[in-house]
Scaffold this motif. Structure first.
Motif, PDB file in Angstrom:
ATOM      1  N   LEU A  52      10.486   5.612  -6.434  1.00 16.38           N
ATOM      2  CA  LEU A  52      11.803   4.748  -6.139  1.00 16.38           C
ATOM      3  C   LEU A  52      12.569   4.354  -5.019  1.00 16.38           C
ATOM      4  N   PHE A  53      12.620   5.627  -4.313  1.00 19.25           N
ATOM      5  CA  PHE A  53      13.511   5.469  -3.239  1.00 19.25           C
ATOM      6  C   PHE A  53      12.393   4.912  -2.121  1.00 19.25           C
ATOM      7  N   LEU A  55      11.941   0.064   1.421  1.00 15.19           N
ATOM      8  CA  LEU A  55      11.341  -1.116   1.805  1.00 15.19           C
ATOM      9  C   LEU A  55      11.738  -2.515   1.490  1.00 15.19           C
ATOM     10  N   PHE A  56      12.224  -2.438   0.083  1.00 16.50           N
ATOM     11  CA  PHE A  56      12.569  -3.799  -0.232  1.00 16.50           C
ATOM     12  C   PHE A  56      13.925  -3.999   0.226  1.00 16.50           C
ATOM     13  N   GLY A  88       0.810  -1.278   0.074  1.00 17.96           N
ATOM     14  CA  GLY A  88       0.256   0.065  -0.177  1.00 17.96           C
ATOM     15  C   GLY A  88       0.693   1.265   0.065  1.00 17.96           C
ATOM     16  N   GLU A  89       1.902   1.145   0.735  1.00 12.63           N
ATOM     17  CA  GLU A  89       2.836   2.376   0.678  1.00 12.63           C
ATOM     18  C   GLU A  89       3.425   2.746  -0.559  1.00 12.63           C
ATOM     19  N   MET A  90       4.067   1.818  -0.959  1.00 14.58           N
ATOM     20  CA  MET A  90       4.785   1.931  -2.388  1.00 14.58           C
ATOM     21  C   MET A  90       3.605   2.425  -3.318  1.00 14.58           C
ATOM     22  N   ARG A  93       2.397 -20.137   0.546  1.00 15.86           N
ATOM     23  CA  ARG A  93       0.982 -19.861   0.095  1.00 15.86           C
ATOM     24  C   ARG A  93       0.680 -18.448  -0.140  1.00 15.86           C
ATOM     25  N   THR A  94       1.689 -17.429   0.419  1.00 17.22           N
ATOM     26  CA  THR A  94       1.170 -16.111   0.328  1.00 17.22           C
ATOM     27  C   THR A  94       2.256 -15.327  -0.741  1.00 17.22           C
ATOM     28  N   ASN A  95       1.869 -14.057  -1.291  1.00 18.61           N
ATOM     29  CA  ASN A  95       2.733 -13.481  -2.169  1.00 18.61           C
ATOM     30  C   ASN A  95       3.538 -12.702  -1.053  1.00 18.61           C
ATOM     31  N   LEU A  96       4.739 -12.126  -1.544  1.00 18.22           N
ATOM     32  CA  LEU A  96       5.610 -11.161  -0.513  1.00 18.22           C
ATOM     33  C   LEU A  96       4.686  -9.886  -0.587  1.00 18.22           C
ATOM     34  N   LEU A  97       4.120  -9.267  -1.302  1.00 21.28           N
ATOM     35  CA  LEU A  97       3.613  -8.061  -1.306  1.00 21.28           C
ATOM     36  C   LEU A  97       2.439  -7.905  -1.722  1.00 21.28           C
ATOM     37  N   VAL A  98       1.960  -8.044  -3.043  1.00 19.70           N
ATOM     38  CA  VAL A  98       0.424  -7.949  -3.441  1.00 19.70           C
ATOM     39  C   VAL A  98      -0.692  -8.732  -2.972  1.00 19.70           C
TER      40      VAL A  98
END
Length: 283
Positions: free
Chosen positions: A226-227, A232-233, A198-200, A261-266
């Motif tokens: 991008l920053f 965050l990454f 959400g932040e990105m 079973r989960t995505n990293l982000l989405v």
């Protein structure tokens, strides 16, 4: 004659550029460091971090030489995000009593100063599209263009996801029955870091909304989203939180299954990305 000083002050205010706002940003955060280091407390960190965003966003809008609807719109977008996130972070640290990131640093003034200086840099770089927009002599076309709509939509999606994820995790942690457990409900059942997604997303929305009011070298402010992504990454977001989660639950089968079973982000079902290959393997 009695109006002389106020006229001069107002004219000076209207001449404030990027360097002036950078100095104000540093003053807020270094002042916060001085008080916090003296008291050895971390309770002012997030308050003054989001407060810096709010001060620079609303201040640069008020100081703009030329008023424009787009300047008001994006300033309001940043202000809403800052108030929402600031209120959440401040309430959380006062409820918990401390911020684990600074358990050691707050006792070491120089190390603590580095954190506060990094926060000032985060504020200024992330806010650069809006600062460039507000300090520009114009603000782009008066009418709403397609990029404004795309930007506001991305911002709204990101803000809703971030706020929802934060609220779900806070409620989960405040429930005594969940002590020592990892959250795997709500948006967190689809993504391990939905708040960061959400932040990105919302900062890409803010940048895109600014673009029709920027020109030439000002597009270097794409460094803002991008920053945020890089931070965050690779720095203070996912690496720290993921390492902490692995230390706590890495040996637990349920957590290992949760990661699979989960995505990293989405925050959507993983099957949307990998189809049938996400299902259980045949023996």
């Amino acid at each position: 004659m009695g109006q002389g000083p106020s006229v001069i002050d107002q004219a000076t205010f209207k001449e404030m550029g990027l360097l002036s706002w950078a100095i104000i940003d540093l003053a807020i955060n270094w002042g916060g460091w001085a008080v916090s280091a003296a008291l050895q407390t971390d309770k002012f960190y997030d308050m003054l971090g989001t407060g810096s965003f709010l001060t620079l966003a609303l201040g640069s809008m008020a100081a703009a030489k030329v008023s424009h609807a787009r300047k008001y719109l994006v300033s309001a977008m940043v202000a809403l995000w800052a108030v929402r996130l600031g209120a959440f972070l401040v309430a959380r640290v006062w409820k918990v009593g401390h911020d684990s990131r600074f358990d050691e640093a707050k006792k070491q003034p120089f190390k603590f100063w580095i954190f506060w200086t990094m926060q000032a840099a985060w504020v200024f770089i992330t806010l650069s599209p809006l600062l460039l927009l507000n300090t520009a002599s114009a603000g782009g076309p008066a009418r709403i263009v397609w990029s404004d709509g795309v930007g506001v939509a991305l911002y709204a999606i990101g803000l809703i996801i971030e706020a929802t994820a934060d609220a779900q995790k806070f409620a989960f942690k405040m429930d005594p029955a969940n002590k020592g457990r990892f959250i795997d409900t709500g948006l967190w059942s689809y993504s391990r870091f939905p708040n960061y997604f959400g932040e990105m997303t919302l900062w890409w929305g803010i940048f895109i909304t600014c673009t029709s009011g920027l020109s030439g070298a000002q597009f270097v402010s794409v460094a803002s989203p991008l920053f945020v992504m890089a931070l965050l990454f690779f720095v203070s977001g996912i690496p720290l939180q993921d390492a902490q989660a692995k230390r706590r639950w890495g040996d637990i089968p349920e957590y290992q299954e949760y990661r699979k079973r989960t995505n990293l982000l989405v925050p959507v079902p993983k099957s949307l990305f990998c189809g049938a290959s996400c299902g259980p393997k045949s023996q």
